[in-house]
Write an enzyme that holds these catalytic residues in place. Structure first.
Site, PDB file in Angstrom:
ATOM      1  N   HIS A 402       0.825  -1.212   0.000  1.00  0.00           N
ATOM      2  CA  HIS A 402       0.000   0.000   0.000  1.00  0.00           C
ATOM      3  C   HIS A 402       0.859   1.262   0.000  1.00  0.00           C
ATOM      4  O   HIS A 402       0.690   2.144  -0.825  1.00  0.00           O
ATOM      5  CB  HIS A 402      -0.935  -0.024   1.214  1.00  0.00           C
ATOM      6  CG  HIS A 402      -1.475   1.323   1.585  1.00  0.00           C
ATOM      7  ND1 HIS A 402      -2.432   1.974   0.833  1.00  0.00           N
ATOM      8  CD2 HIS A 402      -1.180   2.156   2.605  1.00  0.00           C
ATOM      9  CE1 HIS A 402      -2.709   3.136   1.391  1.00  0.00           C
ATOM     10  NE2 HIS A 402      -1.952   3.277   2.452  1.00  0.00           N
ATOM     11  N   PHE A 403       1.810   1.340   0.946  1.00  0.00           N
ATOM     12  CA  PHE A 403       2.473   2.641   1.059  1.00  0.00           C
ATOM     13  C   PHE A 403       3.580   2.835   0.021  1.00  0.00           C
ATOM     14  O   PHE A 403       4.068   3.938  -0.141  1.00  0.00           O
ATOM     15  CB  PHE A 403       2.925   2.953   2.491  1.00  0.00           C
ATOM     16  CG  PHE A 403       4.019   2.128   3.069  1.00  0.00           C
ATOM     17  CD1 PHE A 403       5.301   2.182   2.570  1.00  0.00           C
ATOM     18  CD2 PHE A 403       3.773   1.324   4.187  1.00  0.00           C
ATOM     19  CE1 PHE A 403       6.311   1.431   3.136  1.00  0.00           C
ATOM     20  CE2 PHE A 403       4.780   0.564   4.752  1.00  0.00           C
ATOM     21  CZ  PHE A 403       6.056   0.624   4.227  1.00  0.00           C
TER      22      PHE A 403
END
Lengths: 594, 172
Positions: A402-403
């Protein structure tokens, strides 16, 4: 003021009164602000290059493709370096440079005092060097430094005091930088009473106010608890309290990475697309929403924590979901601005207009691709934010998947793209190795597409994040989609491409840095066209910074007041966990039962 | 303030989606009864949880009702006790409440591929309840960095067929 004419868009701007071969770069107008911006960018790019090289070591090591560089026990020093150099130093030094440029440009005045500006830059740099020294000391046995506590440095794991002291110094440096921009604004304000705050300055100020509100948490954590603990002044800390203070800051810092990207998407991207910003008022609304909603959400990193009542987690979850609103609005504006620009350039059709966009311009392509990937990252973020679904992905490889889309692409790729446009203006040098710059955003995009999709799927299978060896003797992971070896391969190939992307970027910047000044016209200029709907359409209340800061503080008090009170009520150091220095781990391994 | 018609439509749609997301979580908590890890476990001794009132010696215990079991797990660098040296064994068709506490630093307690996933924070007791229907072996992973041997910290959870589960030897 005269500006070079933008030959691509034909935007009817102020006509340049200078001959066309004459440059009017930012550096010629504001030499001292340009110097600060250059210095900040230099440190930022250095951190990016080193961090990226650590990244490829990790990608190859944990996927078992090549393990010859480090031992698994040293993996965590590499991981700490990768996290801290990229998430804190690459991003925030870039922000410091970009905001110095934006404030100066949009207010039309230099920062008040060059020596003060150098002082905050020096403090940030000194802090960063101290932190890096503490981390890299971990590779050298004879040096007493050790700081492989990762980017989150959860107590009671304990790093060398130099790590915490460096963090504190760097933090104070960021505060002073904000003070510098605020001071510049206040001087402008007294010369221009009643005028609307220029949009870029508005964005800088809201971002910094958010930063002041949120960094209080980590400042207290480091100065009251962790630094004294590492110096032996106190015996123990409450791990839940320090972790809560960390995440009080740990989510807003995400927006501190992202807001420079939004700043660029709102003010620079529309111009590069060939048009202008859609709506200045909505851009202001978005930044105000970030200011008031960014901080009271930290508990969403603590859904899986014992010791925090479900109700507080629910409040944070609701806040987090509403924080999607400014991002949804930004998605609209970014796409609408691109379409507007494309149609002005002659594009037509429902989707055909996209072909008219300047995909060969690296500054545009980087920002557009970053925005596209941010959409994907936003959706995986919604899963993280969903309090119950989160249990499936908490601390799995899904999270770095995600990041790496958000900070690792939305922010990082935008920052690189902005540099292709801005670096020539603060150096007065034409961008070199233009061909490399043109392919670089695509290399990054492909690398990230491979790496992040595999990370997301591996996370669903339960593969944890932050580990040197994701395979275990006791059991194997079962993939719902694809196979684990295929995911590993994608992560390794993707990570390699990403590092290549960072090296290409660094090559372009270095070549430009060493190029001679004044060779030919710059391809770019600092002029930003007026928005379709200008600041006169924005309600005045939006510019009331005191009001929004007060609202932010009240929301923080509601979200954090009671839970933090209950953690401190039994004594700020209770339950008291003694420190576990990271350097004495070998003894602990010997005690392993079985 | 002038807001374009398309922007207004988008704004309303975005707000609708946000309300929907909050709604799904509320549904999960209230109707489907998915319980979060919260503060109900209370505090325990930071270095010796078993010395605390509501934490027992690590192991599997029979619960208050038939078919219910309580499993007390200590996490330490770099092992689950029980879990790593000896697997945690529970019978199929049972409801199991895990009580997890750390004796040193932060650890994770994740049953791989399930939503049993909690932090072990020194001084706090994490309580998670799950139902196990089928016999199966699960991997147990520490998913929070706990030191240089973190990648060795794993274990197994065995859900065994009911006839094979002998409470007199498996349960403390």
């Amino acid at each position: 003021m005269a500006h070079a004419h933008d030959e691509r868009t034909g935007e009817p701007t102020e006509r340049s009164e200078l001959p066309t071969d004459e440059r009017l770069a930012f550096v010629d107008e504001y030499p001292s602000a340009a110097r600060i911006t250059r210095l900040c960018f230099g440190v930022s790019f250095g951190a990016l290059l080193v961090g990226a090289l650590l990244g490829i070591v990790q990608a190859l090591h944990r996927t078992n493709v090549f393990r010859g560089v480090i031992e698994s026990s040293d993996y965590y020093s590499v991981l700490t370096g990768h996290g801290v150099l990229l998430a804190l130093f690459f991003t925030i030094f870039f922000l410091s440079g970009a905001f110095t440029w934006g404030t100066t440009r949009s207010l039309g005045r230099d920062l008040p005092n060059p020596r003060f500006s150098m002082a905050w830059f020096g403090l940030q740099l000194g802090g960063a060097v101290a932190v890096a020294t503490a981390i890299f000391g971990g590779f050298v046995g004879e040096i007493p430094f050790e700081a492989d506590v990762l980017y989150t440095f959860y107590a009671p794991l304990q790093a060398h005091p130099l790590f915490y002291a460096g963090l504190a110094a760097w933090l104070v440096g960021t505060w002073l930088a904000g003070a510098d921009w605020i001071r510049s604004y206040l001087r402008w304000r007294s010369d221009n009473p009643g005028e609307r705050v220029p949009l870029q300055t508005f964005m800088v100020l809201t971002t910094m106010l958010m930063w002041y509100v949120s960094t209080v948490g980590v400042a207290v954590e480091v100065l009251v608890f962790l630094l004294p603990l590492s110096l032996g002044l106190i015996d123990a800390v409450d791990p839940l309290l320090t972790r809560t203070l960390f995440w009080y800051f740990g989510h807003p810092v995400v927006y501190f990475w992202l807001m420079p990207a939004y700043f660029a998407w709102y003010t620079i991207l529309p111009k590069l697309a060939g048009g202008r910003l859609f709506s200045d008022p909505l851009a202001r609304v978005v930044f105000v929403l970030f200011l008031i909603l960014s901080t009271p959400v930290g508990f969403h990193h603590q859904y899986a924590d014992p010791g925090i009542a479900e109700g507080f987690k629910f409040v944070a979850m609701t806040n987090t979901m509403f924080l999607l609103l400014p991002s949804f609005l930004t998605a609209f504006t970014v796409v609408a601005s691109m379409e507007y620009g494309a149609r002005r350039r002659g594009g037509n059709g429902y989707f055909g207009w996209m072909k008219a966009l300047p995909w060969a311009n690296p500054a545009f392509a980087g920002m557009a691709l970053a925005g596209l990937m941010f959409a994907a990252g936003g959706f995986s973020g919604i899963v993280n934010a969903g309090m119950n679904i989160n249990s499936l992905v908490h601390n799995t490889l899904w999270v770095p998947g995600h990041f790496h889309l958000t900070v690792g692409t939305a922010s990082a790729l935008t920052m690189m793209a902005v540099s292709y446009w801005l670096y020539p203006q603060v150096t007065g040098k034409r961008l070199q190795l233009y061909g490399l710059a043109q392919v670089q955003p695509y290399v990054w995009f492909i690398g990230m597409a491979l790496m992040s999709n595999a990370m997301h799927r591996a996370g669903l299978a339960g593969v944890p994040r932050r580990t040197a060896e994701p395979q275990y003797d006791q059991f194997t992971f079962e993939a719902a989609l694809g196979s684990i070896p295929e995911m590993r391969l994608q992560i390794a190939v993707g990570g390699t491409l990403l590092t290549l992307g960072a090296v290409l970027f660094a090559a372009v910047m270095l070549a430009t840095w060493f190029a001679d000044r004044g060779r030919g016209r710059l391809r770019v200029d600092s002029h930003l066209p007026e928005p379709v709907s200008g600041p006169e359409d924005a309600p005045r209340v939006l510019d009331n910074f005191k009001l929004w800061t007060a609202v932010a503080v009240v929301l923080v008090a509601i979200a954090y007041g009671f839970p933090v009170f209950s953690m401190v009520a039994d004594g700020p150091f209770d339950p008291a966990a003694p420190p576990v220095p990271v350097g004495v781990v070998d003894a602990a391994i010997g005690l392993l039962p079985g | 303030m002038h807001v374009h018609r398309f922007e207004r439509v988008w704004l309303v749609a975005a707000l609708g989606m946000i309300v929907l997301f909050v709604g799904t979580v509320t549904y999960g908590a209230v109707v489907a009864g998915y319980g979060m890890v919260d503060a109900e476990g209370g505090q325990v001794d930071t270095t010796d949880p078993a010395a605390s009132e509501d934490f027992r010696e690590p192991g599997v215990y029979e619960g208050s009702e038939p078919g219910h079991y309580d499993v007390y797990v200590e996490t330490r660098r770099f092992a689950f006790v029980p879990g790593t040296a000896d697997p945690i064994r529970v019978p199929a068709n049972s409801t199991v409440t895990f009580h997890v506490a750390s004796v040193d630093v932060l650890h994770g307690f994740e049953v791989a591929g399930t939503n049993i996933n909690t932090m072990a924070i020194p001084g706090q007791k994490a309580v998670v309840t799950a139902e196990f229907d089928e016999p199966r072996e699960y991997g147990l992973v520490c998913n929070e960095y706990c030191g240089e041997g973190h990648h060795d910290m794993a274990g197994t959870l065995e859900v065994v067929p009911e006839p094979e589960f002998d409470a007199s030897t498996e349960v403390q």
